[in-house]
Design a protein around this motif. Structure first.
Motif, PDB file in Angstrom:
ATOM      1  N   GLN A 195       0.810  -1.484  -0.087  1.00 26.95           N
ATOM      2  CA  GLN A 195       0.080  -0.032   0.480  1.00 26.95           C
ATOM      3  C   GLN A 195       0.907   1.621   0.012  1.00 26.95           C
ATOM      4  OE1 GLN A 195      -2.285   1.312   3.834  1.00 26.95           O
ATOM      5  NE2 GLN A 195      -3.906   2.290   2.358  1.00 26.95           N
ATOM      6  N   VAL A 196       1.651   1.252   1.059  1.00 23.71           N
ATOM      7  CA  VAL A 196       2.425   2.479   0.610  1.00 23.71           C
ATOM      8  C   VAL A 196       3.621   2.609  -0.824  1.00 23.71           C
ATOM      9  CG1 VAL A 196       5.079   3.807   2.022  1.00 23.71           C
ATOM     10  CG2 VAL A 196       3.509   2.308   3.206  1.00 23.71           C
ATOM     11  N   LEU A 197       3.723   1.786  -1.248  1.00 24.93           N
ATOM     12  CA  LEU A 197       3.919   1.973  -2.970  1.00 24.93           C
ATOM     13  C   LEU A 197       3.057   2.381  -3.455  1.00 24.93           C
ATOM     14  CD1 LEU A 197       6.702  -1.490  -3.093  1.00 24.93           C
ATOM     15  CD2 LEU A 197       7.134   0.598  -3.379  1.00 24.93           C
ATOM     16  N   ASP A 198       1.702   2.253  -3.362  1.00 23.03           N
ATOM     17  CA  ASP A 198       0.675   2.693  -4.047  1.00 23.03           C
ATOM     18  C   ASP A 198       0.735   4.329  -3.907  1.00 23.03           C
ATOM     19  OD1 ASP A 198       0.180   0.324  -5.851  1.00 23.03           O
ATOM     20  OD2 ASP A 198      -1.777   0.237  -3.730  1.00 23.03           O
ATOM     21  N   PHE A 199       0.901   4.674  -2.750  1.00 23.49           N
ATOM     22  CA  PHE A 199       1.650   6.200  -2.228  1.00 23.49           C
ATOM     23  C   PHE A 199       2.673   7.263  -2.203  1.00 23.49           C
ATOM     24  CE2 PHE A 199      -1.938   7.425   0.718  1.00 23.49           C
ATOM     25  CZ  PHE A 199      -2.517   6.647   1.059  1.00 23.49           C
ATOM     26  N   LEU A 200       3.207   5.770  -2.794  1.00 20.56           N
ATOM     27  CA  LEU A 200       4.796   6.319  -3.025  1.00 20.56           C
ATOM     28  C   LEU A 200       4.883   6.452  -4.947  1.00 20.56           C
ATOM     29  CD1 LEU A 200       7.570   7.122  -1.943  1.00 20.56           C
ATOM     30  CD2 LEU A 200       8.330   4.881  -2.667  1.00 20.56           C
ATOM     31  N   TRP A 201       3.860   6.189  -5.337  1.00 19.98           N
ATOM     32  CA  TRP A 201       4.084   6.215  -6.659  1.00 19.98           C
ATOM     33  C   TRP A 201       3.358   6.898  -7.354  1.00 19.98           C
ATOM     34  CZ3 TRP A 201       8.861   3.930  -7.260  1.00 19.98           C
ATOM     35  CH2 TRP A 201       8.489   2.584  -6.874  1.00 19.98           C
ATOM     36  N   ALA A 202       2.024   7.672  -6.511  1.00 23.13           N
ATOM     37  CA  ALA A 202       1.331   8.499  -7.045  1.00 23.13           C
ATOM     38  C   ALA A 202       1.917   9.169  -6.790  1.00 23.13           C
ATOM     39  CB  ALA A 202      -0.203   8.590  -5.969  1.00 23.13           C
TER      40      ALA A 202
END
Length: 244
Positions: A195-202
């Protein structure tokens, strides 16, 4: 006998209209890209999967704009063989639509991240801990940069373009702060990595949008001043603009 003077005036008038048409198409494309970004950010904030999918589906419209404007520019180059400022305008348009298309791609990425986050947020061990405030603030900043860059393009306003481009440093700083925060989350709770990676990519997509808005500002200065400023600092560019 052919009236060469009237023919010349007609050709000149048509050429000017062709140039104005591509300028207007760039602004129309920019308006669509702005809308895509706005919806992607709203989808991310509201966990709105339907709105996110709308952004994803509409990316083809952005691509169509780029293809059509590119073809119009190629026709102008082939038929009119523009010189000086007219050639710079065509060159600026070609570069600008490339950056706009890439902003559209980044908006689509944010929309895809919004879908992933919406689908996993209830299961995440970080549910309720990840706050959207910083991400939304960065989104608001780069959205403003894009809008103001397009406004500078419409008015051929170099001073405004310089002011917009200088905001890219703030966007970079905000992205760095978000990245550090997200890295901390991942170290504290390894199960949160997906989930954190999704935030990071955004966040990364938003930072890239700021870079593309910055590029458009450089093209505006090149168009108006007739000088390639890619390797100058913005303080140097500002002095150049003021001197002119």
């Amino acid at each position: 006998m052919m009236d060469t003077e009237n023919l010349g005036q007609h050709i000149s008038k048509q050429f000017n209209q062709d140039l104005e048409n591509i300028r207007e198409e760039v602004l129309a494309m920019g308006g669509l890209v702005e809308e895509q970004l706005t919806k992607a950010l709203e989808a991310l904030n509201q966990h709105d999967v339907d709105l996110a999918n709308e952004v994803i589906d509409n990316d083809d419209k952005v691509n169509d704009f780029e293809i059509n404007i590119d073809e119009a520019c190629v026709k102008i180059l082939a038929k009119r063989q523009p010189a000086a400022s007219d050639l710079r305008l065509v060159s600026t348009v070609l570069k600008t639509i490339t950056d706009l298309e890439r902003i559209g791609d980044e908006a689509e990425k944010i929309a895809r991240m919004a879908v992933d986050i919406a689908e996993t947020k209830e299961k995440s061990p970080l549910n309720g801990k990840l706050h959207y405030g910083a991400l939304q603030h960065l989104g608001s900043l780069v959205k403003t940069m894009l809008h103001e860059a397009l406004d500078s393009f419409a008015r051929m306003d170099t001073e405004s373009a310089v002011k917009v481009a200088k905001k890219d440093k703030k966007a970079d700083d905000e992205y760095d702060a978000i990245s550090r925060q997200l890295m901390t989350y991942m170290m504290e709770e390894p199960r949160s990595i997906s989930q954190v990676l999704d935030f990071l990519w955004a966040a990364r997509a938003l930072e890239r949008i700021g870079d593309h808005a910055h590029n458009i500002c450089e093209y505006i200065v090149y168009l108006v001043q007739g000088q390639d400023v890619r390797h100058l600092t913005w303080d140097e560019i500002h002095r150049l603009v003021k001197k002119r």
